[in-house]
Design a protein around this motif. Sequence first.
Motif, short mmCIF file in Angstrom:
data_model
loop_
_atom_site.label_atom_id
_atom_site.label_comp_id
_atom_site.label_asym_id
_atom_site.label_seq_id
_atom_site.Cartn_x
_atom_site.Cartn_y
_atom_site.Cartn_z
N THR A 70 43.13 54.35 39.48
CA THR A 70 44.26 53.92 40.99
C THR A 70 43.19 52.66 41.00
OG1 THR A 70 43.48 56.20 41.17
CG2 THR A 70 43.47 54.92 42.63
N ALA A 76 44.75 49.38 42.80
CA ALA A 76 44.67 48.80 43.87
C ALA A 76 44.24 47.32 44.19
CB ALA A 76 43.53 49.90 44.67
N SER A 77 43.11 46.87 42.58
CA SER A 77 42.60 45.50 42.67
C SER A 77 43.99 44.76 42.32
CB SER A 77 41.93 46.15 41.04
OG SER A 77 40.31 47.09 41.62
N LEU A 89 46.75 45.46 42.96
CA LEU A 89 47.94 45.87 44.46
C LEU A 89 47.60 44.88 45.74
CD1 LEU A 89 50.64 47.04 45.88
CD2 LEU A 89 48.67 49.33 46.80
N PHE A 90 47.17 45.29 46.56
CA PHE A 90 46.43 44.34 47.52
C PHE A 90 46.76 42.50 47.24
CE2 PHE A 90 44.44 48.28 48.39
CZ PHE A 90 45.38 48.88 49.26
N GLN A 142 48.37 48.95 53.98
CA GLN A 142 46.47 49.31 53.27
C GLN A 142 46.96 50.84 54.47
OE1 GLN A 142 43.51 51.86 53.53
NE2 GLN A 142 43.19 50.21 54.82
N TYR A 157 42.36 58.57 47.28
CA TYR A 157 42.61 57.77 48.37
C TYR A 157 40.67 56.67 48.30
CZ TYR A 157 44.90 54.16 51.20
OH TYR A 157 45.46 53.45 51.15
N TRP A 161 39.14 55.74 46.00
CA TRP A 161 39.25 54.02 44.82
C TRP A 161 39.85 53.85 44.96
CZ3 TRP A 161 34.95 54.83 43.10
CH2 TRP A 161 34.30 56.37 42.92
N VAL A 162 41.51 53.91 46.33
CA VAL A 162 42.18 52.24 47.21
C VAL A 162 41.16 52.16 47.59
CG1 VAL A 162 44.27 52.65 48.10
CG2 VAL A 162 44.47 54.33 46.15
N TYR A 210 40.52 47.09 48.03
CA TYR A 210 40.57 46.88 48.79
C TYR A 210 39.82 46.60 50.03
CZ TYR A 210 42.31 46.44 54.44
OH TYR A 210 43.20 45.56 54.87
#
Length: 261
Positions: free
Chosen positions: A4, A8-9, A11-12, A47, A76, A78-79, A83
């Motif tokens: 995760t 996320a690292s 994705l954003f 987000q 979440y 860890w998302v 972010y």
Amino acid sequence: MWRTLALASALFPGLFAFCIRLLRWAAPGWSLKDRILLSGRLVSTVQATMATVSGIIVVLNCKDVVHDRHWLAVEYIWVLVPYMTYDIYVMYLCHWHKSRDKGIAEKKHSLASIRSFLLQERLMVTHHLFILIVLTPITQHFRGELGDFFVGCIFTAELSTPFVSLGKILMQLKMQDTLLHKVNGILILVTFFLCRILLFPFMYAAYARQAGIPVYLVPFRIPMHCNIANASLIAPQLYWFRLICRKAAQLYGSSPAHKSR
């Protein structure tokens, strides 16, 4: 956890870079600063939507507000960690470009520009660091297996963010005098008040109902660090809500004749 964090690292920052590239094609006349500002707001909206949906799912699935578990309440977080780290960098980038356009910042990044950013955005940076340094360990370790419901409630606080971002986008597009901007302003007030101010009394009331006690006794029944964390979270929300109300008063209180001056 690690998967995760990795997703996320990627994705954003990836979505941010994609938006900048897309805007370069869609709006070739825009400056890099404008593309960065709009891209940051779009990613923030994505987000916030993810967090709100995750929070609603957790809240609806945790009937026992103390003991029920849901995997999103843990996962979440860890998302949010990558972010929040990404968002601090984007805030700095936006600050630097704005300052450079005003002739304040140097042409290259420097310690002076970082210091200026930290001074001007100290409340927002403190808020992000508080989530990273304090809330993350609490939600992931110190609370044990209790309180997924309340973690989900905190996620839903992001409901107002898409409307805040839309308001800034409309101002960036010079559409601050449109009906859409005024309607969006009302939605900002309502969602911010419901999900960032009333959220905390709602959580205390939910615990009181679960424990069968009056609401006013809840602060004395729950661990002190929970009260401290809630107070630390609601304090900046009250400050920001005051600023939003002030802007709303300016938006809706001034007459058309006054605006045209």
